[in-house]
Design a protein around this motif. Structure first.
Motif, PDB file in Angstrom:
ATOM      1  N   LEU A 147      28.601  48.819  39.405  1.00  0.00           N
ATOM      2  CA  LEU A 147      27.792  48.067  40.204  1.00  0.00           C
ATOM      3  C   LEU A 147      27.354  49.197  41.438  1.00  0.00           C
ATOM      4  O   LEU A 147      26.482  48.808  42.423  1.00  0.00           O
ATOM      5  CB  LEU A 147      28.780  47.320  41.080  1.00  0.00           C
ATOM      6  CG  LEU A 147      29.257  45.891  40.487  1.00  0.00           C
ATOM      7  CD1 LEU A 147      30.372  45.359  41.027  1.00  0.00           C
ATOM      8  CD2 LEU A 147      28.001  44.980  40.295  1.00  0.00           C
ATOM      9  N   TYR A 202      30.074  39.966  30.370  1.00  0.00           N
ATOM     10  CA  TYR A 202      28.807  39.816  31.003  1.00  0.00           C
ATOM     11  C   TYR A 202      27.880  40.720  29.898  1.00  0.00           C
ATOM     12  O   TYR A 202      28.226  42.057  29.594  1.00  0.00           O
ATOM     13  CB  TYR A 202      28.600  40.477  32.255  1.00  0.00           C
ATOM     14  CG  TYR A 202      29.479  39.604  33.111  1.00  0.00           C
ATOM     15  CD1 TYR A 202      28.536  38.534  33.855  1.00  0.00           C
ATOM     16  CD2 TYR A 202      30.694  39.699  33.679  1.00  0.00           C
ATOM     17  CE1 TYR A 202      28.954  37.617  34.703  1.00  0.00           C
ATOM     18  CE2 TYR A 202      31.105  39.162  34.702  1.00  0.00           C
ATOM     19  CZ  TYR A 202      30.391  38.085  35.299  1.00  0.00           C
ATOM     20  OH  TYR A 202      31.058  37.193  36.196  1.00  0.00           O
ATOM     21  N   ALA A 259      25.659  36.770  39.777  1.00  0.00           N
ATOM     22  CA  ALA A 259      26.543  36.751  38.606  1.00  0.00           C
ATOM     23  C   ALA A 259      27.459  35.673  38.768  1.00  0.00           C
ATOM     24  O   ALA A 259      28.578  35.651  39.443  1.00  0.00           O
ATOM     25  CB  ALA A 259      27.469  38.391  38.531  1.00  0.00           C
ATOM     26  N   LEU A 265      32.518  41.695  41.844  1.00  0.00           N
ATOM     27  CA  LEU A 265      31.501  40.792  41.609  1.00  0.00           C
ATOM     28  C   LEU A 265      31.294  40.610  40.142  1.00  0.00           C
ATOM     29  O   LEU A 265      30.826  39.542  39.846  1.00  0.00           O
ATOM     30  CB  LEU A 265      29.912  41.565  42.333  1.00  0.00           C
ATOM     31  CG  LEU A 265      28.761  40.710  41.877  1.00  0.00           C
ATOM     32  CD1 LEU A 265      28.757  39.374  42.697  1.00  0.00           C
ATOM     33  CD2 LEU A 265      27.557  41.487  42.450  1.00  0.00           C
ATOM     34  N   LEU A 266      31.750  41.400  39.392  1.00  0.00           N
ATOM     35  CA  LEU A 266      31.581  41.379  37.877  1.00  0.00           C
ATOM     36  C   LEU A 266      33.027  40.780  37.525  1.00  0.00           C
ATOM     37  O   LEU A 266      33.127  40.842  36.136  1.00  0.00           O
ATOM     38  CB  LEU A 266      31.045  42.674  37.239  1.00  0.00           C
ATOM     39  CG  LEU A 266      29.512  42.983  37.412  1.00  0.00           C
ATOM     40  CD1 LEU A 266      29.222  44.125  36.853  1.00  0.00           C
ATOM     41  CD2 LEU A 266      29.005  41.893  36.759  1.00  0.00           C
ATOM     42  N   ALA A 312      23.341  42.232  38.337  1.00  0.00           N
ATOM     43  CA  ALA A 312      24.274  42.247  39.551  1.00  0.00           C
ATOM     44  C   ALA A 312      24.206  43.475  40.548  1.00  0.00           C
ATOM     45  O   ALA A 312      24.228  43.483  41.657  1.00  0.00           O
ATOM     46  CB  ALA A 312      25.699  42.073  38.953  1.00  0.00           C
TER      47      ALA A 312
END
Length: 298
Positions: free
Chosen positions: A205, A216, A289, A174-175, A224
């Motif tokens: 996460l 980020y 994100a 996700l990141l 996130a």
């Protein structure tokens, strides 16, 4: 455990696989953990000659002695340890690969490697020479298939165009959604399997306090992680959410999870058995994100 075919190969690998780099120093503990994973349906085990100066391969080889036909073993080549052990240098030359594979085969106690991967790569490499080495090893029966472990789009495109790679191992979470821009679609189009590593984003996460990560800001990482927790519920762990997020990508064959402890293995197994994320859940996570793009290696 669910299984998927890795690219155009005949390797059917567990959707959650065992990243051996995280294994500890006790061979007995390692063997017990590896056997437990195998007993629970994990059949794909990824190591590298770089890890622990080859001892990681050796511990995998010892653990699966007599069980070779039950496991799919992947290892990597390209990082050559200096004689004094002070570090390693990048070496994708054919001569080195042909020598290195012999040491890997010996440490793994096997006559063949299921998937032999180039452990990196740049456009400055002698790519055709590297490919020639892998193709020769396939002809000799020392490896069944080969692939690359790389996040560089420009390198990945070259191997897609010039070789018969079965897979690409790359970071995806996700990141780190950079592969979504062009690479995942390219590999899916060419029926090349994707082995996703780093699904936990170094733990950010699932449990670690938020900090800046891959462009980020700390606040974005926290957002996130909060989105992951929102999707999780009493019957679903954060680990399950992040692994299922990776597996939702049709190009991805397996999530390679670094495992060091029994608890980490149990988390991975639970994640593998979990329900797929629905469209609403995926949308919520993706909105939490925004994806970055590669600003180099394009």
């Amino acid at each position: 455990m669910k299984y998927k075919q890795l690219g155009k190969s005949d390797l059917r690998v567990s959707q959650v696989s065992f990243g051996c780099m995280s294994l500890g120093d006790d061979p007995r503990d390692n063997a017990a953990l590896l056997h437990q994973a195998l007993d629970q349906g994990v059949n794909f085990f990824d190591t590298a000659d770089l890890y622990q100066k080859g001892e990681n391969e050796a511990t995998v080889g010892r653990a699966f002695r007599g069980l070779r036909d039950q496991v799919i073993i992947a290892t990597k080549v390209g990082n050559q340890w200096r004689p004094d052990g002070s570090g390693w240098d990048w070496n994708p030359r054919k001569e080195y690969i042909l020598k290195a594979v012999e040491h890997s085969l010996q440490r793994l106690q096997t006559d063949y490697i299921d998937l032999y991967q180039l452990h990196g790569g740049t456009l400055e490499d002698p790519i055709d020479e590297t490919i020639e080495a892998f193709e020769l090893l396939v002809q000799q029966g020392k490896i069944r298939y080969y692939g690359i472990s790389s996040i560089r789009p420009n390198v990945i495109r070259e191997y897609v165009q010039r070789s018969q790679i079965a897979s690409v191992m790359m970071q995806y979470s996700l990141l780190d959604r950079r592969p979504e821009e062009t690479i995942l679609a390219l590999l899916q189009e060419h029926q090349i399997g994707v082995l996703a590593r780093g699904s936990f984003a170094q733990g950010l996460l699932v449990k670690k306090p938020a900090t800046a990560y891959l462009g980020y800001a700390q606040e974005e990482v926290a957002q996130a992680a909060s989105a992951v927790r929102a999707v999780a519920d009493p019957a679903r762990t954060a680990a399950e959410v992040v692994i299922q997020f990776a597996l939702a990508q049709p190009a991805i064959t397996s999530a390679v999870v670094g495992i060091r402890t029994e608890m980490q293995l149990l988390d991975a197994l639970q994640a593998a058995a979990g329900q797929s994320l629905n469209a609403e859940e995926l949308q919520g996570l993706r909105q939490a994100a925004k994806p970055k793009v590669y600003d180099q290696h394009r």
